[in-house]
Scaffold this motif. Sequence first.
Motif, short mmCIF file in Angstrom:
data_model
loop_
_atom_site.label_atom_id
_atom_site.label_comp_id
_atom_site.label_asym_id
_atom_site.label_seq_id
_atom_site.Cartn_x
_atom_site.Cartn_y
_atom_site.Cartn_z
N GLY A 35 8.49 32.16 -27.70
CA GLY A 35 9.56 33.15 -28.26
C GLY A 35 8.30 34.25 -28.79
N LEU A 36 7.33 34.44 -28.73
CA LEU A 36 6.40 35.25 -29.54
C LEU A 36 6.71 36.58 -28.74
CD1 LEU A 36 4.26 36.20 -31.37
CD2 LEU A 36 2.44 35.47 -29.69
N ILE A 37 6.97 36.86 -27.61
CA ILE A 37 7.22 38.10 -26.98
C ILE A 37 8.45 38.43 -27.63
CG2 ILE A 37 7.31 39.29 -24.95
CD1 ILE A 37 5.87 37.15 -23.54
N ALA A 38 9.48 37.79 -27.59
CA ALA A 38 10.74 38.04 -28.11
C ALA A 38 10.48 38.30 -29.44
CB ALA A 38 11.75 36.96 -27.93
N SER A 39 9.84 37.97 -30.43
CA SER A 39 9.57 38.09 -31.67
C SER A 39 8.98 39.58 -31.83
CB SER A 39 8.83 37.38 -32.37
OG SER A 39 8.59 37.36 -33.71
N LYS A 40 8.12 39.81 -31.15
CA LYS A 40 7.27 41.45 -31.07
C LYS A 40 8.36 42.27 -30.78
CE LYS A 40 2.70 39.87 -29.83
NZ LYS A 40 2.06 40.47 -31.22
N VAL A 41 9.43 42.20 -29.59
CA VAL A 41 10.08 43.26 -29.24
C VAL A 41 11.29 43.29 -30.25
CG1 VAL A 41 12.07 43.76 -27.70
CG2 VAL A 41 9.92 42.78 -26.71
N THR A 42 11.75 42.38 -30.90
CA THR A 42 12.93 42.40 -31.91
C THR A 42 12.37 43.02 -33.24
OG1 THR A 42 12.58 40.12 -32.30
CG2 THR A 42 14.15 40.68 -30.47
N LYS A 43 11.21 43.01 -33.45
CA LYS A 43 10.66 43.55 -34.70
C LYS A 43 10.91 45.17 -34.68
CE LYS A 43 7.14 40.31 -36.16
NZ LYS A 43 5.68 39.88 -36.43
N ILE A 44 11.16 45.65 -33.29
CA ILE A 44 11.13 47.06 -33.35
C ILE A 44 12.68 47.56 -33.48
CG2 ILE A 44 10.54 49.13 -31.84
CD1 ILE A 44 8.11 46.93 -32.69
N SER A 45 12.80 48.44 -34.28
CA SER A 45 14.20 49.41 -34.69
C SER A 45 14.45 49.70 -33.35
CB SER A 45 13.90 50.32 -35.56
OG SER A 45 14.89 51.11 -35.77
N GLY A 46 15.68 49.44 -33.06
CA GLY A 46 16.27 49.86 -31.68
C GLY A 46 16.12 48.89 -30.60
N ALA A 47 15.57 47.95 -30.97
CA ALA A 47 15.34 46.72 -29.92
C ALA A 47 16.91 46.13 -29.39
CB ALA A 47 14.64 45.46 -30.22
N SER A 48 17.87 46.30 -30.19
CA SER A 48 19.21 45.82 -29.81
C SER A 48 19.77 46.51 -28.47
CB SER A 48 20.26 45.78 -30.85
OG SER A 48 20.28 47.27 -31.14
N GLN A 49 19.19 48.06 -28.45
CA GLN A 49 19.75 48.66 -27.22
C GLN A 49 19.14 48.21 -26.07
OE1 GLN A 49 18.77 52.74 -28.20
NE2 GLN A 49 19.15 52.53 -30.41
N VAL A 50 17.94 47.38 -26.09
CA VAL A 50 17.19 47.43 -24.75
C VAL A 50 16.91 45.77 -24.64
CG1 VAL A 50 16.10 49.43 -24.71
CG2 VAL A 50 14.89 47.36 -25.90
N PHE A 51 16.85 44.97 -25.50
CA PHE A 51 16.81 43.59 -25.61
C PHE A 51 18.10 42.89 -25.09
CE2 PHE A 51 15.78 39.25 -27.22
CZ PHE A 51 15.00 38.97 -26.50
N GLU A 52 18.24 42.05 -23.94
CA GLU A 52 19.38 41.66 -23.38
C GLU A 52 19.32 40.11 -23.85
OE1 GLU A 52 23.03 41.74 -21.69
OE2 GLU A 52 21.71 42.96 -22.43
N ALA A 53 18.22 39.33 -23.81
CA ALA A 53 18.37 38.08 -23.91
C ALA A 53 16.93 37.31 -23.93
CB ALA A 53 19.16 36.91 -23.17
N GLY A 54 16.62 36.27 -24.78
CA GLY A 54 15.32 35.70 -24.37
C GLY A 54 15.66 34.03 -24.25
#
Length: 434
Positions: free
Chosen positions: A287-306
């Motif tokens: 889950g480290l990659i997902a953690s790195k992505v979801t730390k970024i503001s605006g990630a909810s617009q582009v992150f569908e599921a992990g």
Amino acid sequence: MPALTVQLLLTGNELMSGDVVDSNSAMIALKLKELGIELKRKVTISDDLALLIDEIKHLSKQADVLIINGGLGPTVDDLTAQALAQAAEQTIALNDDAHTHLQHWCQARNTSLTQQNLKQAMLPKEAVIVANRVGSAVGFSLTLNNCEIICTPGVPPELNIMLDEQIIPALSEKLPQHLKTHVTRLQVFGFGESGLQKIIDEQLPDWPEDIELGFRAATPLLEVKLTSRTPAAAQLKAVWLEKLATLLGEHIFNVIESKPLSMAEIVVDSLQKQQKKITLAESCTGGLIASKVTKISGASQVFEAGYVTYSNNIKMKMVNVKPSTLEQFGAVSEACVIEMAQGALLHSQADVAIAVSGIAGPDGGTDEKPVGTVCIAWGSKDNMQSCSLLIPGNRNYFQEIVATTALDLIRRHLSQSSELPRYLVERKLLTKRH
């Protein structure tokens, strides 16, 4: 003779006792160096009012600029404002701008402005505010003995932002044009310091002495700095920057304008611009990659599921890995990560995917697949690629490198790059299209 004489005064009992390691002076010194200003003196003292007053008077007579770091908090041992006021023979008064800042800061956190917090708005009468958009304590400055004294908070993230947004630009304006240092900073992935220096020596052997080349490793990334100290060198630097960019290609993933960016920030920005969504299927990175992505503001617009599919059973249930694939090739195989990525795309309906499966160690390796082996798949439903890498090192290092590598590969996919990353060549890897 230096362009500006800048000295540094740090205050805090925790610095003197060793309870807190001083990283702020290094931060300040590095940012000053990029302006061409060498910090000649720094003094660290305890939270003692008499000592502070004496040092402020002494240092202000020997410097053009004195930066005071620490002592701006709400507690009784935060003495910077009081010490500076007494050194400058001014009264302490409620500063309207600092008061307004505190009110807004409290409102944003749904808390009440206490008498303790209000202490942070009690400043020397002639102080000028230095904005702090993150913390509760504003910075402030005033002139004493023809020295500009700038008071800054001791919290490193707050100090970093204030330096970049307020203090360094203001000091740059004070420098004559012919004394200004120009620094271009590049973020690079896929090279170590020695490897990059070797390539530059071989491919660009006539690198000019007037353009200083520097490296700063921040594993897994590398920052490259090109520094020019004269107007003529600044013009020449543009030519050599282009040569370096041609040599390194897309291994340069960011030209730093205000602050360094993580690989995840670059990927999220690219996804936002393309209005695409990403899904992740992770095994060895947990889950480290997902953690790195979801730390970024605006990630909810582009992150569908992990999907963290650690066991073979969950790989089959959650992301449709076939039992026959696991039986024939194993979980650490390109066949497996391709099916993980395709399964994640199917369930999430995202546009692009990353999947990783590997052996982080220290146990679990074999002769065929030693510890450090990882398989990565990345891309879209109709353009999925995969590779196998060997990344020796401890477990944390392995996971960090795998996560950043996977993000770099999807970054290249999103930019439609045809360049083969150097790390694939060096590790004797093959990429496959499916």
